[in-house]
Design an enzyme around this catalytic site. Structure first.
Site, mmCIF file in Angstrom:
data_model
loop_
_atom_site.group_PDB
_atom_site.id
_atom_site.type_symbol
_atom_site.label_atom_id
_atom_site.label_comp_id
_atom_site.label_asym_id
_atom_site.label_seq_id
_atom_site.Cartn_x
_atom_site.Cartn_y
_atom_site.Cartn_z
ATOM 1 N N SER A 168 0.764 -1.261 0.030
ATOM 2 C CA SER A 168 0.050 -0.022 0.024
ATOM 3 C C SER A 168 0.769 1.379 0.063
ATOM 4 O O SER A 168 0.301 2.434 0.181
ATOM 5 C CB SER A 168 -1.058 -0.072 1.393
ATOM 6 O OG SER A 168 -0.105 -0.003 2.313
ATOM 7 N N ASN A 172 -1.716 -2.518 13.122
ATOM 8 C CA ASN A 172 -3.239 -2.357 13.346
ATOM 9 C C ASN A 172 -3.612 -1.213 13.941
ATOM 10 O O ASN A 172 -4.392 -0.340 13.545
ATOM 11 C CB ASN A 172 -4.006 -3.775 13.818
ATOM 12 C CG ASN A 172 -3.579 -4.857 12.834
ATOM 13 O OD1 ASN A 172 -3.137 -4.634 11.883
ATOM 14 N ND2 ASN A 172 -3.977 -6.114 13.418
ATOM 15 N N THR A 201 -39.273 27.770 -9.095
ATOM 16 C CA THR A 201 -39.627 26.368 -8.676
ATOM 17 C C THR A 201 -39.821 25.726 -9.921
ATOM 18 O O THR A 201 -40.580 26.397 -10.860
ATOM 19 C CB THR A 201 -41.160 26.407 -7.855
ATOM 20 O OG1 THR A 201 -42.084 27.042 -8.357
ATOM 21 C CG2 THR A 201 -41.042 27.005 -6.543
ATOM 22 N N HIS A 202 -39.573 24.400 -9.911
ATOM 23 C CA HIS A 202 -39.750 23.585 -11.244
ATOM 24 C C HIS A 202 -38.906 24.242 -12.251
ATOM 25 O O HIS A 202 -39.270 24.208 -13.642
ATOM 26 C CB HIS A 202 -41.476 23.285 -11.468
ATOM 27 C CG HIS A 202 -42.029 22.845 -10.491
ATOM 28 N ND1 HIS A 202 -42.199 21.692 -10.285
ATOM 29 C CD2 HIS A 202 -42.711 23.444 -9.480
ATOM 30 C CE1 HIS A 202 -43.127 21.517 -9.234
ATOM 31 N NE2 HIS A 202 -43.607 22.782 -8.818
ATOM 32 N N GLU A 243 -18.891 22.283 -14.543
ATOM 33 C CA GLU A 243 -19.433 21.054 -14.835
ATOM 34 C C GLU A 243 -18.428 19.955 -14.279
ATOM 35 O O GLU A 243 -18.907 19.009 -13.992
ATOM 36 C CB GLU A 243 -19.269 21.035 -16.381
ATOM 37 C CG GLU A 243 -20.444 21.927 -17.138
ATOM 38 C CD GLU A 243 -19.834 21.931 -18.674
ATOM 39 O OE1 GLU A 243 -20.028 21.133 -19.307
ATOM 40 O OE2 GLU A 243 -19.562 23.212 -19.190
ATOM 41 N N TYR A 283 -9.081 -6.841 12.831
ATOM 42 C CA TYR A 283 -8.749 -5.891 11.626
ATOM 43 C C TYR A 283 -8.662 -6.856 10.505
ATOM 44 O O TYR A 283 -8.367 -8.153 10.898
ATOM 45 C CB TYR A 283 -7.138 -5.596 11.749
ATOM 46 C CG TYR A 283 -6.483 -5.179 10.776
ATOM 47 C CD1 TYR A 283 -6.581 -3.887 9.992
ATOM 48 C CD2 TYR A 283 -5.670 -6.155 9.848
ATOM 49 C CE1 TYR A 283 -6.304 -3.407 8.786
ATOM 50 C CE2 TYR A 283 -5.445 -5.649 8.552
ATOM 51 C CZ TYR A 283 -5.378 -4.417 8.151
ATOM 52 O OH TYR A 283 -5.060 -3.980 6.881
ATOM 53 N N LYS A 332 -7.940 3.674 2.328
ATOM 54 C CA LYS A 332 -7.528 4.926 2.144
ATOM 55 C C LYS A 332 -7.465 5.479 0.644
ATOM 56 O O LYS A 332 -7.738 6.665 0.511
ATOM 57 C CB LYS A 332 -5.817 4.608 2.200
ATOM 58 C CG LYS A 332 -5.703 4.640 3.793
ATOM 59 C CD LYS A 332 -3.964 4.055 4.274
ATOM 60 C CE LYS A 332 -4.093 2.710 4.452
ATOM 61 N NZ LYS A 332 -4.866 1.914 5.199
HETATM 62 N N1 ARG Z 1 -1.263 -1.343 5.116
HETATM 63 C C1 ARG Z 1 -1.997 -1.989 6.001
HETATM 64 C C2 ARG Z 1 -3.424 -1.152 5.905
HETATM 65 O O1 ARG Z 1 -3.422 -0.135 5.404
HETATM 66 C C3 ARG Z 1 -1.551 -1.645 7.350
HETATM 67 C C4 ARG Z 1 -2.023 -2.539 8.417
HETATM 68 C C5 ARG Z 1 -1.491 -4.038 8.025
HETATM 69 N N2 ARG Z 1 -2.003 -4.878 9.295
HETATM 70 C C6 ARG Z 1 -1.802 -6.413 8.921
HETATM 71 N N3 ARG Z 1 -2.059 -6.914 9.969
HETATM 72 N N4 ARG Z 1 -1.664 -6.689 7.654
HETATM 73 O O2 ARG Z 1 -4.321 -1.427 6.500
#
Ligand code: ARG
Length: 460
Positions: A22, A109, A154-155, A289, A316, A324
């Site tokens: 990531s 986590n 309106t409308h 736009e 998690y 993200k």
């Molecule tokens: N890159 C991971 C995320 O965005 C971080 C957490 C990863 N945790 C794990 N147990 N693999 O969620």
């Protein structure tokens, strides 16, 4: 070698690594990651979980990494799994064994949950301030147009007269509610997940109150399972931003209409419009736009987040890494839209004459004509009917209520007198709408005072 290599006998597959990584999108949280790590290391040292000297060395190392990332001396490794692993590995590269102590009593986590809250808290502050600037821009514009009569619709049919100030202040009210929603979102998300560990806290004697306070959170989160698995704040923010975008998009739609040749109520500054590659006469409102178009992605981001979280068991799960890109996209695009929209409003020209001319057509004083008879004692329904008959007559003969001769009025009821022309003049119609929240200049000035107070603007 990955940091978790101990359990594994093989290197990760290249494709899987790229799929899993990531860093391409979470690198932008590096400042917040380091901020969180510095506070965590401070607490570890203060609580005697690691030696004070080690804590100090870690903090120093992290500060140097921050400086090097800021200056570009250190670049992100695209092969790193994520920003957290990248920074920890870099620290260990620089500080050796001491660096390896940073992750004591912590998991990625709770780390990622923390970073995202810190990051979004800053973004909310920026969006809040842009939205405030937008409101102020609208207030300044409204102050100049409390007497600028325009048709209210309106409308999308001309309905009753309002003023441009009144119309603009309706948007200010919407954006003020958005500011309130941003505040609520920021308030609710301002609790600290750090110390939740992987899911079940930790056996180390950590001080969660200290880390929460140092990071300016209101309190530590109460439940470690919730701490690592809650993404309500992303969803809430995406929802708040969706509503904000909906307001911007409605406003954009009106601006698009207003700069068409059919309306010509406003003209955009040349710097905020575009031309056509083939039609030389064109001046296109592309910005508005695009804003109207970009709302699709923000709604999409909200949908992504809601769907991603649906059915996830505690705590998690890697699915949550998808949070993200969605929330960053929403935040980035809302900022872009606001940053472009504000100067576009500041520089556009308002064509008062055309607004007034449009208000003078379309019989937007027909209600006032009926009210004139009501004030002379006629029940509203009867007055409504007479006014409607007069409108039909005018349309037939190409006249307006202002130009229709008095004899024609009096044919329908002797209650009509010469003062009817005064009663149905646009100025009277607007000035007479004195009810609280209405378009009369007095009522609008009251609205202006109210919004200026909300925006902490000094009285001019
Ligand atoms: N890159 C991971 C995320 O965005 C971080 C957490 C990863 N945790 C794990 N147990 N693999 O969620």
């Amino acid at each position: 070698m990955a940091l978790w290599a101990g359990r594994f006998s093989k290197e990760i597959d290249k494709g899987v690594n790229a799929f899993n990584s990531s860093i391409a999108f979470d690198a932008r949280m590096y400042r917040h990651d380091i901020q969180g790590s510095i506070v965590h290391a401070t607490m570890l040292g203060d609580c005697g979980i690691i030696a004070k000297a080690d804590s100090a060395q870690i903090i120093d190392g992290l500060q140097k990494i921050l400086a090097d990332l800021d200056s570009g001396k250190l670049v992100f490794d695209p092969n790193a799994e994520d920003i957290h692993m990248f920074i920890e590995a870099e620290l260990t590269k620089r500080c050796g064994d001491v660096g390896k102590r940073l992750h004591t009593a912590r998991s990625r986590n709770d780390q990622v949950a923390l970073d995202l809250r810190l990051y979004l808290r800053d973004e909310i502050t920026e969006i809040h301030s842009l939205t405030e600037t937008l409101c102020k821009t609208l207030v300044y514009l409204a102050e100049k147009h409390t007497e600028t009569v325009m048709p209210g619709y309106t409308h999308l049919q001309r309905a009753q007269p309002v003023t441009f100030a009144h119309h603009l202040l309706a948007y200010v009210q919407m954006f003020l509610r958005d500011l309130g929603r941003l505040d609520d979102t920021a308030k609710r998300m301002n609790v600290c997940p750090l110390g939740s560990g992987a899911l079940a806290g930790t056996t180390y004697p950590i001080d969660r109150e200290q880390t929460a306070a140092l990071l300016r959170f209101d309190a530590p989160m109460e439940n470690s399972l919730d701490g690592v698995s809650d993404r309500d704040y992303c969803i809430e923010l995406a929802n708040t931003l969706s509503i904000l975008m909906m307001h911007l998009s409605r406003f954009s739609e009106e601006i698009i209409l207003w700069c068409s040749w059919e309306f010509k109520f406003i003209e955009l500054d040349d710097a905020f419009a575009t031309g056509s590659s083939i039609m030389p006469q064109k001046k296109n409102p592309d910005i508005t736009e695009l804003i109207r178009g970009k709302i699709a992605r923000v709604y999409g981001d909200l949908q992504t987040l809601l769907t991603m979280m649906k059915g996830l068991p505690l705590a998690y799960n890697k699915d949550m890494q998808e949070d993200k890109e969605a929330i960053f996209d929403a935040v980035d695009n809302v900022k872009l839209c606001l940053e472009t929209f504000i100067p576009m409003l500041e520089t556009m020209r308002v064509n008062k004459e055309n607004m007034r001319a449009a208000a003078a057509k379309g019989f937007i004083n027909a209600t006032d004509c009926a009210d004139y008879l009501v004030k002379k004692g006629m029940p509203f329904r009867d007055a409504y009917k007479i006014s409607g008959t007069l409108v039909a007559q005018c349309i037939e003969s190409g006249l307006t209520l202002e130009t229709l001769p008095l004899e024609e009025y009096q044919k329908l009821t002797p209650l009509f007198d010469t003062d009817v022309y005064q009663a149905i003049s646009l100025e009277t119609c607007v000035r007479g709408r004195i009810s609280q929240g209405g378009p009369s200049p007095d009522a609008v000035n009251r609205q202006l005072r109210q919004v200026k107070q909300c925006l902490h603007m000094t009285e001019s």
